[in-house]
Write a protein that holds these residues in place. Sequence first.
Motif, short mmCIF file in Angstrom:
data_model
loop_
_atom_site.label_atom_id
_atom_site.label_comp_id
_atom_site.label_asym_id
_atom_site.label_seq_id
_atom_site.Cartn_x
_atom_site.Cartn_y
_atom_site.Cartn_z
N GLU A 193 0.75 -1.02 -0.08
CA GLU A 193 0.13 0.02 -0.01
C GLU A 193 0.88 1.40 0.10
N MET A 194 0.93 1.85 -0.92
CA MET A 194 1.79 3.23 -1.28
C MET A 194 1.04 4.48 -0.64
N PHE A 195 -0.18 4.73 -0.60
CA PHE A 195 -0.76 5.86 -0.14
C PHE A 195 -2.19 5.65 0.11
N LEU A 196 -2.64 7.02 0.84
CA LEU A 196 -4.06 6.98 1.17
C LEU A 196 -4.45 8.21 0.47
N ARG A 197 -5.48 7.84 -0.19
CA ARG A 197 -6.12 9.18 -1.21
C ARG A 197 -7.68 9.28 -0.47
N ILE A 198 -7.95 10.70 0.04
CA ILE A 198 -9.02 11.04 0.27
C ILE A 198 -9.61 12.26 -0.53
N GLU A 199 -10.96 12.42 -0.39
CA GLU A 199 -11.73 13.24 -1.07
C GLU A 199 -12.80 13.89 -0.53
N PRO A 200 -12.36 14.74 0.51
CA PRO A 200 -13.56 15.40 1.40
C PRO A 200 -14.79 15.95 0.62
N HIS A 201 -15.87 15.47 0.88
CA HIS A 201 -16.95 16.12 0.33
C HIS A 201 -17.62 17.40 0.94
N LEU A 202 -16.69 18.28 1.30
CA LEU A 202 -16.74 19.58 2.17
C LEU A 202 -16.45 20.93 1.27
N HIS A 203 -17.10 22.07 1.52
CA HIS A 203 -16.91 23.21 0.60
C HIS A 203 -15.39 23.47 0.61
N THR A 204 -14.80 23.89 -0.30
CA THR A 204 -13.39 24.44 -0.33
C THR A 204 -13.24 25.70 0.61
N SER A 205 -12.20 25.67 1.31
CA SER A 205 -12.14 26.68 2.10
C SER A 205 -10.58 26.79 2.71
N GLU A 206 -9.90 27.76 2.83
CA GLU A 206 -8.54 28.15 2.99
C GLU A 206 -8.49 27.25 4.43
N VAL A 207 -9.00 27.36 5.34
CA VAL A 207 -9.06 26.57 6.60
C VAL A 207 -8.94 25.12 6.48
N GLY A 208 -9.89 24.43 5.49
CA GLY A 208 -9.77 23.13 5.35
C GLY A 208 -8.73 22.74 4.59
N LYS A 209 -7.91 23.67 3.68
CA LYS A 209 -6.91 23.04 3.12
C LYS A 209 -5.66 23.31 4.13
N ILE A 210 -5.59 24.06 5.25
CA ILE A 210 -4.71 24.21 6.08
C ILE A 210 -4.67 22.96 6.87
N VAL A 262 7.40 7.16 -0.13
CA VAL A 262 7.66 8.51 -0.83
C VAL A 262 8.29 8.23 -2.18
N ILE A 263 9.63 7.46 -2.16
CA ILE A 263 10.05 7.06 -3.26
C ILE A 263 9.37 6.59 -4.65
N GLY A 264 8.13 5.23 -3.94
CA GLY A 264 7.55 4.78 -4.93
C GLY A 264 6.52 5.80 -5.51
N TYR A 265 6.09 6.85 -4.70
CA TYR A 265 5.00 7.43 -5.14
C TYR A 265 5.67 8.61 -6.17
N ARG A 266 6.94 9.06 -5.97
CA ARG A 266 7.58 9.92 -6.80
C ARG A 266 7.70 9.17 -8.32
N VAL A 267 7.99 7.78 -8.03
CA VAL A 267 8.28 6.92 -9.30
C VAL A 267 7.10 7.04 -10.22
N LEU A 268 5.87 6.68 -9.25
CA LEU A 268 4.57 6.64 -10.05
C LEU A 268 4.37 7.84 -10.54
N ASN A 269 4.55 9.12 -10.19
CA ASN A 269 3.92 10.24 -10.68
C ASN A 269 4.91 10.63 -11.82
N SER A 270 6.17 10.09 -11.69
CA SER A 270 7.12 10.65 -12.99
C SER A 270 6.53 9.88 -14.12
N ALA A 271 6.18 8.48 -14.04
CA ALA A 271 5.86 7.57 -14.85
C ALA A 271 4.51 8.06 -15.55
N ARG A 272 3.76 8.34 -14.74
CA ARG A 272 2.43 8.97 -15.60
C ARG A 272 2.70 10.35 -16.00
#
Length: 361
Positions: free
Chosen positions: A123-140, A341-351
């Motif tokens: 398992e390389m990473f966890l991806r979430i996608e909060p169904h919440l209105h965008t805000s600077e506080v949420g991003k922080i 981290v290394i595997g994630y960078r390789v994945l993104n570079s390949a994409r």
Amino acid sequence: MKIIEATITDRVNWDTFVSGQQSGSFLQSWLWGDFQNAADFRIKRLIIVSVDAIGAIHELPLHDERNNWLAVCLLVERRLSFGRSYWYAPWGPVTKDGLNDSQYKLVLQALRAHFTTNRNGSEMFLRIEPHLHTSEVGKILLSETKFNPLEKSVQPKDTLLLDLTQSEDDLLRQMHSKTRYNIRIAIRHGVTVAEETSVEGLKVFYAMAREIESKGEFHYHKEKYYMKMLEVLGKERGVSIIVARHDGEPLAAGIFIKSGKTFTYAHGASYKKKAHVMAPHLLHWEAIVQAKKQGFQSYDFFGIAPNENPKHSWAGISRFKRGFGGAEQHYLGAWDAVFDVIGYRVLNSARALKNIFMVKK
């Protein structure tokens, strides 16, 4: 915070919780998890519960009370190359309305810690996608809990919600005048709209989808994915297939998901022939009317371009959807907590390389 894996005895409470929160959606419903599992994806259903000051779980029966539930999260395993994978929460986690910033941050930390502790080597990473209105506080808060934003979301980051508690007259009144006019044109041409939630109806939809995909305009799932959706969601009347026809000939079709208080236009397709009869306009109006009659409170168009840039790939369909009125919603998008981290960078570079060398047909 403590995380508990849900069991079948939690189903009713799970769906009541999801449908009762502003961040809830069909993508976090119990039934959607059943569908993903049937479509050959491994899933996890996690409940984040509150813990009192001395570190003990509140003395409330987990399967009978929801007072101590702070969040739930349906996660789907997505497979990568070389035996790797990641966990993905579509429009999740669903958090209890009224959580303050500190509590929300603790929920995020608990999720990250759970996978840091319990993940296996693949398992390389966890991806979430909060169904919440965008805000600077949420991003922080997401950044502070070591989640990194993605440039592109998986589910629509921007959508349009129509309030179905209004009268039909008010719904028509708030539309763009051209949209009302096109609905009347479709009626005058004798376009008919009917529910065709069946294998035959799905095949009508998919024939249109194949033609659109062949022109490189949109990407659709494989037919077996939709068949499994119909099989699993159809058993509990969680899906509708609606088709618009002219002289018996199908011209437009949509797959709609019914969950909680929301009727969602999940997938759509139409032929370009006979465009003058305006079949897609009447299809949506009839879908809106039927959703209202069935007691749904919101009609989700499920994806629009974030602005009215005519060069955006969704510009045309977004202009069509905006014609029906409604309120635009803008969410936080997708965020990754990276474990390798290394595997994630390789994945993104390949994409990135794949996108550079991809040749459009």
